[in-house]
Design an enzyme around this catalytic site. Structure first.
Site, PDB file in Angstrom:
ATOM      1  N   GLU A 213       0.855  -1.182   0.000  1.00 38.20           N
ATOM      2  CA  GLU A 213       0.000   0.000   0.000  1.00 38.20           C
ATOM      3  C   GLU A 213       0.892   1.232   0.000  1.00 38.20           C
ATOM      4  OE1 GLU A 213      -2.271  -1.097   3.457  1.00 38.20           O
ATOM      5  OE2 GLU A 213      -0.987   0.025   4.808  1.00 38.20           O
ATOM      6  N   HIS A 251      -4.219   2.899   8.281  1.00 39.82           N
ATOM      7  CA  HIS A 251      -2.951   2.391   8.801  1.00 39.82           C
ATOM      8  C   HIS A 251      -2.013   3.569   9.044  1.00 39.82           C
ATOM      9  CE1 HIS A 251      -3.540  -1.784   6.778  1.00 39.82           C
ATOM     10  NE2 HIS A 251      -4.116  -1.725   7.959  1.00 39.82           N
TER      11      HIS A 251
END
Lengths: 295, 404
Positions: A213, A251
Site C-alpha cells: 500500500e 494504517h
C-alpha cells in the site's frame, strides 16, 4: 516445509486473558495450532480454557512449556515491552497483533533487537493479522476457513485485503503455502523483502503474491531485491492509488509524504523489476493465473 | 495531529528553542496591548488557521492577506480586528475557507540568512534523522533533488538520542561561527528534546534564521505528532482544534470510525484500511470517483455501522453507496443488522450496493433479504464496483434532468 510455522510450532499467547487475546487463542487452537501457554502478569498459576497454563512471565512459560513462538495481544501502551520480553526469553518467532503502539516505542524495540541479540528473533507486525500455514498452524486473527494448502505464498501489509486475495485463490482452487501479514505501521518487524526472501527459499512455494500500500519504500526495496534474487513469479497489488497526499489512510504507515510513497511510484518500481501488477484488487488471482499460464 | 503556529511557539519556549517573542490574542484590544509591550520596530500579525498559504489568502469580505507586517501597536490592532471572526480562504482551505478565531502578534526580525532544519522519524532506518540545509525558506524536496550535497543528514541513535557533538556538526555545516555557532548547537539539541519528549513524527523549522542583530531563531515551524502516543501527552492532545477538522471526520472519530472525506460522489463503507483503500481504487478503476475513505475496523458493532451510514448519507455529494465487507473477526450479520438499523433511523433514498463475504455471510445475506430494503447485492468485488458506478451515473443523470 513451509515458512516459519507448522505443526511443530509451540505457541505462547501474551495477553491471553484479555477479550481479544482469549477469543483468538481459542480460535487458533480450534484451527489446530498447538497453543501451549499463556502469559498475563498477576494471573500465573491459573488455567485458560481449563487446560492451558498461564504464567506471570514469558521466561517462566518458556522454561516450563518449551514454547518457541508467541502471539501478542497486550494493549498498546505495554506491547513494546511485551515484544522485548519475548525476545529476551529466547522465543524464535514473535507475532504482534496489537494495533496503536507508539512509533517511538517501536523504534526503540528495533534498536534493542539489533544491538542486544546476536541472532535476533523474527518479529512479525505489529498491527498485523499474523501468519498462517493452511491446515497446520494459524498464529493470528485471520479467518482460518478461507485458506487451503497449496503452492502460493502471500505477503501483505493489510488484513482484510489479504483475506480478499486469499479468497480469490481458494475460490479458484489454488491453495497457499504460507500467508504472512507484516502489518500497517510505519516501523515494524519483517519487511516485504524479508518475507519474499523466506518464500523464495521455501520449496513448497511456487509463486508469490505481494500486497502493498502507499507510504514508505518497502515495495520498491522488495522489487529491487526480487529482480536480482527471486526465481519465482510474483504478482503484486498496491492499494491507495486514489488516496490524497498527507493523510493517514487508516494504517499509521499508509501516508503519502510529498511526492514519496505514491502507488504510481511503487507500481513503476515493481514493473521495472519484472513483477506483474494486478490492475485492481479484484484481479489479483486472475493476474497470477495469467502469468502462470504464460510460463 | 497538527497544531497552530502559536502552539508550536509555546512548545518552543517550553523546550528552550529560541524563537521570536509573540502572543496569541482573540481581540483587537489584546493585540494592541501585546504589540505595545514589544521592543521591535515592526510586528507581524498572523491569522491562526492550520492551512498553508495564509500570506496570499483573501478574507471573505475582500480583506487581503492572513499575514501582515505593521509598524505600530495601533496598526496591529486594526489588522487583528480585520482578521478576527473573518473567514480566510487560501489555496489549502477550499472555497469555504476557515474562520479565524485567534491571531498571533509577534516581533518581526531583520533576516540576514535563512536555513532549513528538520527532525523526522525515518521509516527506512527506524531512527530519528536530523536534516539541515543552508537553503532555507525553500522546498526541501526540490533542494534534495537538485543539489543533494547541500543537505546534511545526521542519523540519531534511537536509544541514546542526539549527542551534543552531533548538534555541533550540524551547526558547523550550516556555517555558523562564534557565538551563533553555540546558539545554533543549543537550539538543535533543544529541538531534539522537544521531538523526543513529545513523540513527534516530524519537527520542521523552515526557516531557521540568523538575524541582522546576530540572533538565531526558529521563525516558523510545522510539528506533527504520533497519534498513537497522545495518550501519554495530555497537554499536546489538548492542543487539538476540532474547528480545524472536517466536521464529518470529527463525528466519525467520536464513534472510532476511520473516515476521510474526498471529492467524489460514490461513498464506501469497508472493514479494514487496506481493503478500504482498494475499494476506493476499484471505484475509480471502473470510472467512478470515491467520496470517502471509511474503515469501520475489524470489530465494529451494529451501532458503529449505523453511525457510519448516517455520516455517508448526510453528505449531499453522495449519489450511491458501496458496502464492501470481508468478514474475518467482523461478522457479516452484524454489518447487515447495522444497515437495517440505519434505514430505521435515517431516511435513505440513495442506491446502495452491498457485497458481503467471509464469516457468517449466509446469515448476513438472509437478514438483508428478509428486510426487503431497496438494496442491490453483488456477487464479488468487481461486480460490486461496476454496479455502484452505474447506479451513481444513473442517479446523476436523474438529478440533472430534474434541474433542466
Amino acid at each position: 516445509m513451509s515458512v516459519l510455522v507448522d505443526k511443530n510450532t509451540r505457541l505462547l499467547v501474551q495477553g491471553i486473558t484479555g477479550k481479544a487475546g482469549a477469543f483468538h487463542a481459542r480460535s487458533c487452537e480450534e484451527y489446530g495450532t498447538n497453543v501451549v501457554a499463556g502469559v498475563t502478569p498477576g494471573r500465573g498459576g491459573e488455567y485458560f480454557n481449563h487446560k492451558i497454563p498461564i504464567f506471570d512471565t514469558v521466561l517462566e512459560a518458556r522454561k516450563i512449556t518449551g514454547c518457541n513462538a508467541t502471539m501478542i495481544f497486550v494493549p498498546a501502551p505495554s506491547a513494546a515491552d511485551a515484544i522485548v520480553e519475548a525476545a529476551s526469553a529466547g522465543l524464535e518467532l514473535i507475532v504482534c497483533i496489537t494495533e496503536g503502539i507508539p512509533v517511538h516505542d517501536m523504534m526503540r524495540v528495533k534498536s534493542i533487537f539489533a544491538e542486544s541479540f546476536q541472532n535476533p528473533p523474527i518479529l512479525i507486525g505489529p498491527n498485523c493479522p499474523g501468519i498462517i500455514t493452511p491446515n497446520q498452524c494459524k498464529i493470528g486473527i485471520m479467518p482460518g476457513y478461507i485458506h487451503k494448502p497449496g503452492p502460493v505464498g502471500v505477503v501483505s501489509r493489510s488484513g482484510t485485503l489479504t483475506y480478499e486475495a486469499v479468497w480469490q485463490l481458494t475460490a479458484r482452487g489454488i491453495g497457499q503455502s504460507t500467508c504472512i501479514g507484516i502489518g500497517g505501521d510505519p516501523i515494524h518487524g519483517m519487511t516485504q523483502m524479508d518475507a519474499l526472501s523466506l518464500l523464495n527459499k521455501d520449496p513448497k512455494t511456487e509463486a508469490i503474491i505481494m500486497i502493498g500500500e502507499i507510504g514508505g519504500s518497502e515495495e520498491e526495496e522488495a522489487a529491487l531485491w526480487a529482480k536480482q534474487y527471486c526465481n519465482k513469479p510474483i504478482v503484486a497489488f498496491i492499494a491507495g492509488a486514489t488516496a490524497p497526499e498527507g493523510r493517514r489512510m487508516g494504517h499509521a504507515g499508509a501516508i503519502i509524504q510529498g511526492s514519496q510513497g505514491t502507488a504510481t511510484l511503487k507500481q513503476e518500481a515493481l514493473r521495472a523489476a519484472g513483477i506483474a501488477v494486478a490492475p485492481s484488487s479484484a484481479d489479483i488471482a486472475e493476474t497470477l493465473i495469467t502469468i502462470l499460464e504464460k510460463q | 495531529m497538527n497544531i497552530h503556529e502559536y502552539q508550536a511557539k509555546q512548545l518552543f519556549e517550553l523546550f528552550g528553542v529560541m524563537t521570536t517573542k509573540g502572543s496569541v490574542v482573540t481581540t483587537a484590544e489584546e493585540a494592541k496591548i501585546i504589540a505595545s509591550a514589544f521592543l521591535s520596530k515592526e510586528f507581524v500579525v498572523k491569522a491562526q488557521i492550520h492551512a498553508g498559504g495564509r500570506g496570499q489568502g483573501t478574507f471573505k469580505d475582500g480583506f487581503r492577506g492572513g499575514v501582515h507586517v505593521v509598524k505600530t501597536a495601533d496598526e496591529a490592532s486594526k489588522i487583528a480586528a480585520a482578521m478576527l471572526q473573518n473567514t480566510l480562504v487560501t489555496h489549502q482551505t477550499g472555497p469555504q475557507g476557515r474562520l479565524v478565531g485567534k491571531v498571533l502578534v509577534a516581533e518581526s526580525v531583520d533576516i540576514s540568512q535563512e536555513y532549513y532544519l528538520a527532525i523526522v522519524l525515518d521509516r527506512a532506518s527506524a531512527a530519528p534523522l536530523v536534516i539541515a540545509s543552508r537553503e532555507g525558506g525553500m522546498d526541501i524536496e526540490r533542494v534534495a533533488q537538485e543539489s543533494p550535497e547541500k543537505i546534511w543528514k545526521e542519523p540519531v541513535h534511537p536509544l541514546i538520542g542526539l549527542q551534543p557533538y552531533q548538534s555541533r556538526n550540524i551547526a558547523h555545516h550550516l556555517g555558523f561561527r562564534g557565538k551563533q555557532f553555540l546558539a545554533a548547537s543549543t537550539l538543535i539539541l533543544n529541538l531534539y528534546r522537544l521531538f523526543d519528549q513529545s513523540e513527534c513524527m516530524m519537527v520542521e523549522v523552515n526557516p531557521l534564521v540568523l538575524t541582522k542583530s546576530g540572533e538565531v531563531f526558529a521563525l516558523d515551524a510545522k510539528l506533527s505528532f504520533d497519534e498513537n502516543a497522545l495518550f501519554r501527552h495530555e497537554s499536546i492532545e489538548a492542543m487539538r482544534d476540532m474547528s480545524e477538522e472536517d466536521p464529518r471526520e470529527v463525528a466519525a472519530s467520536a464513534f472510532h470510525l476511520n473516515y476521510i472525506a474526498l471529492e467524489g460522489d460514490i461513498a464506501c463503507l469497508v472493514n479494514g484500511a487496506g481493503l478500504a483503500m482498494a475499494t476506493m481504487d476499484i471505484i475509480k478503476h471502473h470510472g467512478g470517483e470515491p467520496a470517502n475513505f471509511l474503515d469501520v475496523g475489524g470489530g465494529a458493532t451494529e451501532e458503529q455501522v449505523t453511525e457510519a451510514f448516517k455520516i455517508l448519507t448526510q453528505d449531499p455529494k453522495v449519489k450511491a453507496i458501496l458496502v464492501n465487507i470481508f468478514g474475518g473477526i467482523m461478522h457479516c450479520d452484524i454489518i447487515a443488522q447495522g444497515i437495517i438499523n440505519a434505514f430505521k433511523t435515517t431516511k435513505i433514498s440513495l442506491p446502495i450496493i452491498v457485497r458481503l463475504e467471509g464469516t457468517k455471510v449466509e446469515e448476513g445475506k438472509k437478514l438483508l433479504q428478509e428486510s426487503q430494503l431497496p438494496l442491490q447485492t453483488a456477487s464479488d468485488l468487481k461486480n460490486a464496483a461496476q454496479k455502484v458506478v452505474a447506479a451513481a451515473s444513473i442517479s446523476l443523470s436523474h438529478s440533472c434532468s430534474l434541474i433542466s
